[in-house]
Design a protein around this motif. Structure first.
Motif, mmCIF file in Angstrom:
data_model
loop_
_atom_site.group_PDB
_atom_site.id
_atom_site.type_symbol
_atom_site.label_atom_id
_atom_site.label_comp_id
_atom_site.label_asym_id
_atom_site.label_seq_id
_atom_site.Cartn_x
_atom_site.Cartn_y
_atom_site.Cartn_z
ATOM 1 N N ALA A 30 11.822 -8.723 -62.317
ATOM 2 C CA ALA A 30 11.272 -9.798 -61.486
ATOM 3 C C ALA A 30 11.706 -9.645 -60.034
ATOM 4 O O ALA A 30 10.903 -9.836 -59.108
ATOM 5 N N LEU A 31 12.963 -9.287 -59.813
ATOM 6 C CA LEU A 31 13.463 -9.092 -58.455
ATOM 7 C C LEU A 31 12.722 -7.962 -57.750
ATOM 8 O O LEU A 31 12.281 -8.116 -56.605
ATOM 9 N N CYS A 32 12.553 -6.846 -58.416
ATOM 10 C CA CYS A 32 11.831 -5.715 -57.822
ATOM 11 C C CYS A 32 10.389 -6.084 -57.524
ATOM 12 O O CYS A 32 9.848 -5.726 -56.475
ATOM 13 N N HIS A 33 9.749 -6.797 -58.439
ATOM 14 C CA HIS A 33 8.354 -7.193 -58.232
ATOM 15 C C HIS A 33 8.223 -8.135 -57.041
ATOM 16 O O HIS A 33 7.328 -7.979 -56.209
ATOM 17 N N LEU A 34 9.118 -9.108 -56.940
ATOM 18 C CA LEU A 34 9.050 -10.059 -55.830
ATOM 19 C C LEU A 34 9.290 -9.380 -54.487
ATOM 20 O O LEU A 34 8.574 -9.625 -53.520
ATOM 21 N N VAL A 35 10.303 -8.546 -54.412
ATOM 22 C CA VAL A 35 10.625 -7.894 -53.139
ATOM 23 C C VAL A 35 9.532 -6.904 -52.748
ATOM 24 O O VAL A 35 9.141 -6.827 -51.579
ATOM 25 N N ASP A 36 9.006 -6.164 -53.708
ATOM 26 C CA ASP A 36 8.003 -5.146 -53.396
ATOM 27 C C ASP A 36 6.619 -5.724 -53.111
ATOM 28 O O ASP A 36 5.867 -5.163 -52.310
ATOM 29 N N ASN A 37 6.264 -6.840 -53.748
ATOM 30 C CA ASN A 37 4.888 -7.323 -53.664
ATOM 31 C C ASN A 37 4.711 -8.648 -52.929
ATOM 32 O O ASN A 37 3.676 -8.856 -52.299
ATOM 33 N N ASP A 38 5.666 -9.553 -53.020
ATOM 34 C CA ASP A 38 5.432 -10.909 -52.539
ATOM 35 C C ASP A 38 6.137 -11.253 -51.231
ATOM 36 O O ASP A 38 5.694 -12.150 -50.523
ATOM 37 N N LEU A 39 7.226 -10.591 -50.906
ATOM 38 C CA LEU A 39 7.965 -10.942 -49.700
ATOM 39 C C LEU A 39 7.455 -10.161 -48.491
ATOM 40 O O LEU A 39 7.124 -8.984 -48.587
ATOM 41 N N ASP A 40 7.425 -10.841 -47.331
ATOM 42 C CA ASP A 40 7.062 -10.200 -46.076
ATOM 43 C C ASP A 40 8.343 -9.700 -45.421
ATOM 44 O O ASP A 40 9.160 -10.486 -44.952
ATOM 45 N N LEU A 41 8.536 -8.391 -45.390
ATOM 46 C CA LEU A 41 9.756 -7.797 -44.861
ATOM 47 C C LEU A 41 9.575 -7.250 -43.450
ATOM 48 O O LEU A 41 10.389 -6.461 -42.971
ATOM 49 N N SER A 42 8.535 -7.676 -42.752
ATOM 50 C CA SER A 42 8.267 -7.128 -41.422
ATOM 51 C C SER A 42 9.380 -7.448 -40.429
ATOM 52 O O SER A 42 9.687 -6.636 -39.557
ATOM 53 N N ALA A 43 10.009 -8.617 -40.538
ATOM 54 C CA ALA A 43 11.110 -8.966 -39.633
ATOM 55 C C ALA A 43 12.310 -8.046 -39.856
ATOM 56 O O ALA A 43 12.966 -7.622 -38.906
ATOM 57 N N LEU A 44 12.600 -7.722 -41.113
ATOM 58 C CA LEU A 44 13.696 -6.812 -41.407
ATOM 59 C C LEU A 44 13.388 -5.392 -40.946
ATOM 60 O O LEU A 44 14.257 -4.685 -40.440
ATOM 61 N N LEU A 45 12.152 -4.964 -41.129
ATOM 62 C CA LEU A 45 11.774 -3.617 -40.717
ATOM 63 C C LEU A 45 11.878 -3.457 -39.207
ATOM 64 O O LEU A 45 12.320 -2.422 -38.710
ATOM 65 N N ALA A 46 11.480 -4.467 -38.438
ATOM 66 C CA ALA A 46 11.545 -4.393 -36.980
ATOM 67 C C ALA A 46 12.999 -4.386 -36.505
ATOM 68 O O ALA A 46 13.339 -3.717 -35.531
ATOM 69 N N ARG A 47 13.850 -5.116 -37.166
ATOM 70 C CA ARG A 47 15.249 -5.224 -36.743
ATOM 71 C C ARG A 47 16.051 -3.974 -37.066
ATOM 72 O O ARG A 47 16.959 -3.588 -36.327
ATOM 73 N N HIS A 48 15.762 -3.318 -38.152
ATOM 74 C CA HIS A 48 16.554 -2.177 -38.601
ATOM 75 C C HIS A 48 15.848 -0.847 -38.395
ATOM 76 O O HIS A 48 16.033 0.078 -39.160
ATOM 77 N N ALA A 49 15.032 -0.758 -37.365
ATOM 78 C CA ALA A 49 14.364 0.509 -37.073
ATOM 79 C C ALA A 49 15.379 1.509 -36.525
ATOM 80 O O ALA A 49 16.301 1.148 -35.801
ATOM 81 N N ASN A 50 15.231 2.778 -36.851
ATOM 82 C CA ASN A 50 16.136 3.832 -36.414
ATOM 83 C C ASN A 50 15.420 4.654 -35.354
ATOM 84 O O ASN A 50 14.880 5.712 -35.634
ATOM 85 N N ASP A 51 15.405 4.167 -34.120
ATOM 86 C CA ASP A 51 14.663 4.832 -33.054
ATOM 87 C C ASP A 51 15.480 5.890 -32.330
ATOM 88 O O ASP A 51 14.934 6.842 -31.805
ATOM 89 N N ALA A 52 16.786 5.728 -32.256
ATOM 90 C CA ALA A 52 17.612 6.608 -31.429
ATOM 91 C C ALA A 52 17.964 7.923 -32.111
ATOM 92 O O ALA A 52 18.559 8.786 -31.496
ATOM 93 N N GLY A 53 17.638 8.083 -33.348
ATOM 94 C CA GLY A 53 17.990 9.303 -34.064
ATOM 95 C C GLY A 53 19.167 9.075 -34.980
ATOM 96 O O GLY A 53 19.597 7.949 -35.202
ATOM 97 N N GLY A 54 19.700 10.139 -35.511
ATOM 98 C CA GLY A 54 20.810 10.023 -36.446
ATOM 99 C C GLY A 54 20.305 9.956 -37.869
ATOM 100 O O GLY A 54 19.155 10.257 -38.163
ATOM 101 N N ALA A 55 21.172 9.548 -38.751
ATOM 102 C CA ALA A 55 20.815 9.471 -40.171
ATOM 103 C C ALA A 55 19.807 8.354 -40.393
ATOM 104 O O ALA A 55 19.906 7.295 -39.777
ATOM 105 N N PRO A 56 18.820 8.566 -41.244
ATOM 106 C CA PRO A 56 17.850 7.500 -41.506
ATOM 107 C C PRO A 56 18.500 6.336 -42.242
ATOM 108 O O PRO A 56 19.397 6.524 -43.051
ATOM 109 N N ALA A 57 18.031 5.161 -41.924
ATOM 110 C CA ALA A 57 18.553 3.954 -42.567
ATOM 111 C C ALA A 57 17.905 3.784 -43.936
ATOM 112 O O ALA A 57 16.825 4.305 -44.199
#
Length: 70
Positions: A30-57
């Motif tokens: 249920a947790l995997c289904h909710l996180v993968d399909n129902d939650l909008d994670l765009s705010a988290l994706l914008a905040r944790h972007a790896n633009d400067a290089g280094g190891a991928p997050a």
């Protein structure tokens, strides 16, 4: 003087099939289904972007699943 065995530090990988490990109807499924399909994670994706290089997050969905499951 003791005779110890020489430890084997070689890499041992155990194959894991996620579909067989997480059964439908369980909390993990249920947790995997909710996180993968129902939650909008765009705010988290914008905040944790790896633009400067280094190891991928790690993906935000994976971090969220770990945090909620703990």
């Amino acid at each position: 003087m003791p005779r110890f065995e020489t430890p084997d530090y070689g890499l041992k990988l155990i194959p894991v099939d996620f579909a067989q490990q997480v059964l439908p109807g369980s909390f993990e499924f249920a947790l995997c289904h909710l996180v993968d399909n129902d939650l909008d994670l765009s705010a988290l994706l914008a905040r944790h972007a790896n633009d400067a290089g280094g190891a991928p997050a790690f993906k935000s969905a994976v971090r969220l699943k770990i945090s909620l499951y703990r």
